[in-house]
Design an enzyme around this catalytic site. Structure first.
Site, PDB file in Angstrom:
ATOM      1  N   GLY A 206      11.009   1.826  -5.123  1.00 58.30           N
ATOM      2  CA  GLY A 206      10.348   2.503  -6.216  1.00 58.30           C
ATOM      3  C   GLY A 206      11.053   3.803  -6.540  1.00 58.30           C
ATOM      4  O   GLY A 206      11.949   4.246  -5.827  1.00 58.30           O
ATOM      5  N   THR A 243       4.294   2.544  -0.689  1.00 59.95           N
ATOM      6  CA  THR A 243       5.376   2.941  -1.593  1.00 59.95           C
ATOM      7  C   THR A 243       4.805   3.665  -2.800  1.00 59.95           C
ATOM      8  O   THR A 243       5.322   4.699  -3.232  1.00 59.95           O
ATOM      9  CB  THR A 243       6.202   1.719  -2.045  1.00 59.95           C
ATOM     10  OG1 THR A 243       6.864   1.159  -0.909  1.00 59.95           O
ATOM     11  CG2 THR A 243       7.257   2.124  -3.074  1.00 59.95           C
ATOM     12  N   GLU A 247       5.551   7.535  -3.946  1.00 58.81           N
ATOM     13  CA  GLU A 247       6.085   7.866  -5.268  1.00 58.81           C
ATOM     14  C   GLU A 247       5.113   8.732  -6.060  1.00 58.81           C
ATOM     15  O   GLU A 247       5.532   9.617  -6.819  1.00 58.81           O
ATOM     16  CB  GLU A 247       6.435   6.599  -6.042  1.00 58.81           C
ATOM     17  CG  GLU A 247       7.493   5.706  -5.380  1.00 58.81           C
ATOM     18  CD  GLU A 247       8.813   6.420  -5.092  1.00 58.81           C
ATOM     19  OE1 GLU A 247       9.082   7.476  -5.706  1.00 58.81           O
ATOM     20  OE2 GLU A 247       9.578   5.937  -4.246  1.00 58.81           O
ATOM     21  N   VAL A 271       6.481  23.055   1.483  1.00 62.81           N
ATOM     22  CA  VAL A 271       5.120  22.989   2.008  1.00 62.81           C
ATOM     23  C   VAL A 271       5.126  23.649   3.380  1.00 62.81           C
ATOM     24  O   VAL A 271       5.784  23.170   4.301  1.00 62.81           O
ATOM     25  CB  VAL A 271       4.628  21.527   2.109  1.00 62.81           C
ATOM     26  CG1 VAL A 271       3.211  21.493   2.667  1.00 62.81           C
ATOM     27  CG2 VAL A 271       4.671  20.853   0.743  1.00 62.81           C
ATOM     28  N   GLN A 277      12.563  19.330   9.184  1.00 60.03           N
ATOM     29  CA  GLN A 277      12.994  18.011   9.653  1.00 60.03           C
ATOM     30  C   GLN A 277      14.431  17.770   9.226  1.00 60.03           C
ATOM     31  O   GLN A 277      14.818  18.092   8.103  1.00 60.03           O
ATOM     32  CB  GLN A 277      12.062  16.936   9.082  1.00 60.03           C
ATOM     33  CG  GLN A 277      12.342  15.528   9.577  1.00 60.03           C
ATOM     34  CD  GLN A 277      11.233  14.553   9.176  1.00 60.03           C
ATOM     35  OE1 GLN A 277      10.050  14.833   9.383  1.00 60.03           O
ATOM     36  NE2 GLN A 277      11.603  13.424   8.610  1.00 60.03           N
TER      37      GLN A 277
END
Length: 320
Positions: A206, A243, A247, A271, A277
């Site tokens: 997607g 998914t 999205e 955020v 990460q």
């Protein structure tokens, strides 16, 4: 009550709006692409073709950050339980030679339930978040979705359009979003959220459009094979509807949790309550397991179960 930051960010983007080639993995079902999200590549193409879009997005991000700062300083400014309901239309685009592309109404209904559960923290699997401190971060984003009941002309609708196409498949060039190119034109984005379901090429599951883009292409596109396995329109390990959840996060201005920084720990998803990460995760991990990397080398480690990572559907179960 304290509002979790990712939930605040989504609300902020809503307020602003309303006023990589994937690799493949061998499975028992053949070659299934690792989670391929084309959003960041699509965003880069948009902004290169139209630099003014980049400036518009910068303004939206600034508004969102200001909104977050105000909420942190004065959390009482936001009314509790102010749930936003968004009418959705699913545009199903299918080639007559591949009838499975014409996903059922039941599939659409099941997909809608998943995104509602995920955005309202009604998904049962959120309780799998047992890492110290993260339990309290799982958020109800106070956003709900419903199928549209009136089309743009005021006629009754079930919120699903169906279009037969001669196109074999579609890429991230947005052609599925235009009737003249074998797809279906957008319904007014100020009245509806548009989701296009079609056969995506190149291993894409997607892709979405970030806020501030062209009104004619606003929304997300999802491959018909990666929705709900229980309704015959999902392929493991991407068969639980996540998914679309992922999205949708992009459509509300959320970045991938690792910040798309090339693994050097300098990027950010903007955020504050998600850990830094290094790269995306693939596959699945046992509930409560601690995964560490160069950016988060100690417990609780990376937030691999966040919807904005690349883990399998069964291992995605939280926004913050």
């Amino acid at each position: 009550m304290k509002k979790h930051l990712l939930s605040i960010l989504i609300t902020a983007f809503l307020i602003s709006i309303l006023t990589a080639n994937p690799s493949f993995a061998q499975t028992s079902q053949g070659f299934i692409p690792n989670r391929g999200c084309g959003t960041m590549e699509h965003k880069a193409k948009e902004e290169k073709a139209n630099p003014s879009v980049r400036e518009t997005r910068k303004k939206i991000e600034q508004e969102a950050k200001l909104y977050i700062e105000n909420q942190v300083k004065s959390p009482g400014n936001k009314k509790a339980g102010a749930v936003i309901t968004i009418p959705v239309v699913f545009h199903v685009i299918y080639n007559a030679s591949t009838p499975t592309e014409n996903v059922s109404d039941a599939c659409i209904q099941a997909q809608l339930k998943v995104i509602n559960d995920d955005f309202r923290k009604l998904n049962a699997d959120w309780s799998n978040v047992t890492q110290t401190g993260w339990n309290a971060l799982v958020a109800d984003c106070e956003i709900e979705f419903c199928l549209a009941v009136r089309d743009p002309n005021g006629n009754p609708t079930n919120g699903i359009t169906r279009t037969v196409t001669t196109a074999a498949d579609f890429d991230d060039s947005d052609s599925m979003k235009y009737t003249a190119q074998g797809g279906h034109d957008v319904w007014d984005r100020d009245q509806y959220f548009n989701i296009w379901v079609c056969d995506l090429s190149g291993g894409l599951l997607g892709y979405a459009q970030f806020p501030g883009g062209d009104a004619a292409t606003d929304g997300l596109a999802i491959d018909y094979q990666f929705m709900i396995g229980a309704q015959g329109c999902g392929t493991a390990p991407y068969d639980k509807g996540r998914t679309s959840t992922h999205e949708l996060g992009h459509c509300f201005g959320l970045y991938h949790i690792w910040g798309d920084d090339g693994a050097d720990c300098s990027g950010t998803d903007d955020v504050a309550d998600t850990p830094n990460q290094s790269e995306e995760h693939y596959g699945c991990f046992a509930a409560g397991s601690v995964q560490t990397d160069s950016c988060s080398p100690s417990a609780p480690g990376t937030m691999w179960m966040n919807y904005m990572d690349y883990t399998d559907d069964a291992c995605m179960y939280m926004f913050t």
